[in-house]
Design a protein around this motif. Structure first.
Motif, short mmCIF file in Angstrom:
data_model
loop_
_atom_site.label_atom_id
_atom_site.label_comp_id
_atom_site.label_asym_id
_atom_site.label_seq_id
_atom_site.Cartn_x
_atom_site.Cartn_y
_atom_site.Cartn_z
N ALA A 1 0.85 -1.20 0.00
CA ALA A 1 0.00 0.00 0.00
C ALA A 1 0.88 1.24 0.00
O ALA A 1 1.87 1.31 0.74
N ASN A 2 0.52 2.22 -0.83
CA ASN A 2 1.34 3.43 -0.93
C ASN A 2 0.87 4.54 0.00
O ASN A 2 1.66 5.40 0.37
N ARG A 3 -0.42 4.55 0.36
CA ARG A 3 -0.91 5.69 1.14
C ARG A 3 -1.62 5.30 2.43
O ARG A 3 -1.25 5.73 3.50
N SER A 4 -2.66 4.49 2.32
CA SER A 4 -3.38 4.15 3.56
C SER A 4 -3.93 2.74 3.53
O SER A 4 -4.15 2.16 2.47
N ILE A 5 -4.10 2.22 4.74
CA ILE A 5 -4.74 0.92 4.95
C ILE A 5 -5.90 1.20 5.90
O ILE A 5 -5.69 1.72 7.01
N ILE A 6 -7.09 0.88 5.47
CA ILE A 6 -8.28 1.20 6.25
C ILE A 6 -8.98 -0.12 6.55
O ILE A 6 -9.25 -0.90 5.64
N ALA B 1 2.23 -1.01 17.08
CA ALA B 1 3.44 -0.23 17.34
C ALA B 1 4.67 -1.13 17.39
O ALA B 1 5.78 -0.69 17.07
N LEU B 2 4.48 -2.37 17.78
CA LEU B 2 5.62 -3.30 17.90
C LEU B 2 5.98 -3.99 16.59
O LEU B 2 7.03 -4.63 16.49
N GLU B 3 5.10 -3.90 15.59
CA GLU B 3 5.31 -4.64 14.34
C GLU B 3 6.35 -3.90 13.45
O GLU B 3 6.07 -2.80 12.98
N PRO B 4 7.50 -4.49 13.22
CA PRO B 4 8.56 -3.79 12.46
C PRO B 4 8.11 -3.33 11.08
O PRO B 4 8.47 -2.24 10.63
N ALA B 5 7.27 -4.13 10.41
CA ALA B 5 6.85 -3.77 9.05
C ALA B 5 5.99 -2.50 9.04
O ALA B 5 5.85 -1.85 8.00
N LEU B 6 5.43 -2.14 10.21
CA LEU B 6 4.55 -0.96 10.27
C LEU B 6 5.27 0.25 10.83
O LEU B 6 4.64 1.25 11.21
N GLY C 1 -4.25 6.66 12.15
CA GLY C 1 -4.93 7.93 11.90
C GLY C 1 -6.30 7.93 12.58
O GLY C 1 -6.42 7.63 13.76
N ARG C 2 -7.33 8.17 11.78
CA ARG C 2 -8.68 8.26 12.35
C ARG C 2 -9.20 6.89 12.79
O ARG C 2 -8.80 5.86 12.23
N THR C 3 -10.06 6.91 13.78
CA THR C 3 -10.72 5.67 14.19
C THR C 3 -12.13 6.04 14.65
O THR C 3 -12.34 7.14 15.17
N ALA D 1 -13.79 1.32 12.92
CA ALA D 1 -12.93 1.66 11.78
C ALA D 1 -11.59 2.15 12.30
O ALA D 1 -11.54 2.83 13.33
N MET D 2 -10.54 1.82 11.58
CA MET D 2 -9.21 2.35 11.93
C MET D 2 -8.42 2.55 10.64
O MET D 2 -8.52 1.75 9.71
N GLU D 3 -7.66 3.64 10.64
CA GLU D 3 -6.90 4.00 9.45
C GLU D 3 -5.42 3.96 9.80
O GLU D 3 -5.01 4.47 10.84
N LEU D 4 -4.63 3.34 8.94
CA LEU D 4 -3.17 3.41 9.06
C LEU D 4 -2.68 4.26 7.90
O LEU D 4 -3.04 4.01 6.74
N VAL D 5 -1.87 5.26 8.22
CA VAL D 5 -1.43 6.19 7.19
C VAL D 5 0.09 6.09 7.05
O VAL D 5 0.81 6.08 8.05
N LYS D 6 0.55 6.07 5.79
CA LYS D 6 1.99 6.00 5.56
C LYS D 6 2.60 7.37 5.87
O LYS D 6 2.08 8.38 5.43
N GLN D 7 3.69 7.37 6.64
CA GLN D 7 4.27 8.65 7.07
C GLN D 7 5.25 9.19 6.03
O GLN D 7 5.81 8.43 5.29
#
Ligand SMILES: C[S@@+](CC[C@H](N)C(=O)[O-])C[C@H]1O[C@@H](n2cnc3c(N)ncnc32)[C@H](O)[C@@H]1O
Length: 233
Positions: A155-160, A202-207, A213-215, A227-233
């Motif tokens: 994923a390049n931008r977000s995982i929802i 937070a502990l997952e190295p790949a992340l 982001g939003r939840t 709902a939870m959003e993961l955003v690429k920094q």
């Protein structure tokens, strides 16, 4: 590589969504009349779909999106109508076929490529956004984090995604579900505490390059999901 538990659960989900519950699921995701209880679930799911779609950019023209566990394809259609190039994957060939039959005549500049398979399959390619609505709620937290880590590489931008929040009611329903013989029940929903999930993420190295982001939790009668959003920094 996925865990043995993931593979076992995936097999149960395929049987459940492709055979045991396929008619109920087709009805729930249509506009046909349903019981009052199911109407609360339908209303909650509509709100959840709108929430997840609201986490995506308004203009999805030329953006690529993976609908991971697409079911009958409602989210894919709405994203494609906004211009997205969608790959929609699900374990259930019957639900994917139904999704194809429900396609509107025009998607404008959008497109949907339906696939039968595992959302974890890296051969599906890379995407701007990955959305998994209620398709991870039956997996244990370790497997959820592993799937999200797999998505992060693609994923390049977000995982929802959504998870089943650990509430007293859900915990009670989870315990009650265990009283029924296995053949009569759906694969259990795995309630997750938001705190524990955030900790594991937070502990997952790949992340490491991703932030939460939003939840938003949505509760509507018998439907509760967050709902939870993961955003690429
Ligand atoms: C609760 S339904 C939600 C379907 C759809 N996202 C929606 O909200 O209408 C969960 C779906 O996830 C699919 N699913 C579960 N695990 C999957 C996996 N590993 N790969 C692909 N699909 C999966 C199931 O087959 C099922 O259709």
């Amino acid at each position: 590589m996925t865990s043995a538990h993931y593979q076992e659960r995936r097999g149960q989900l395929q049987t459940y969504f492709d055979r045991t519950a396929v008619e109920a699921w087709a009805r729930l995701t249509s506009t046909a009349p349903v019981s009052r209880i199911r109407a609360t679930v339908r209303a909650g799911r509509d709100r959840m779909r709108n929430t997840l779609l609201g986490y995506l950019p308004a203009d999805l023209n030329a953006k690529t999106l993976l609908d991971a566990g697409c079911g009958t394809g409602a989210l894919s259609v709405e994203a494609a109508v906004r211009g997205a190039q969608v790959t929609a994957v699900d374990l259930s060939p019957t639900l994917v076929m139904l999704a194809g039959q429900r396609l509107p005549t025009s998607l404008g500049t959008g497109r949907i490529d339906f696939r039968v398979g595992d959302m974890f399959d890296s051969a599906l390619g890379a995407f701007d956004h990955v959305v998994a609505m209620d398709s991870l709620i039956h997996y244990a937290v370790g497997d959820v984090v592993q799937v999200l880590a797999g998505f992060s590489a693609r994923a390049n931008r977000s995982i929802i995604f959504t998870f089943a929040p650990k509430t007293p009611l859900l915990t009670l329903m989870w315990c009650a579900g265990r009283l029924f013989p296995r053949r009569d029940r759906a694969p259990a929903i795995e309630p997750l505490s938001e705190r524990a999930l955030r900790h594991r993420l937070a502990l997952e190295p790949a992340l490491a390059g991703w932030r939460v982001g939003r939840t938003q939790r949505i509760a509507s009668g018998f439907y509760t999901s967050q709902a939870m959003e993961l955003v690429k920094q």
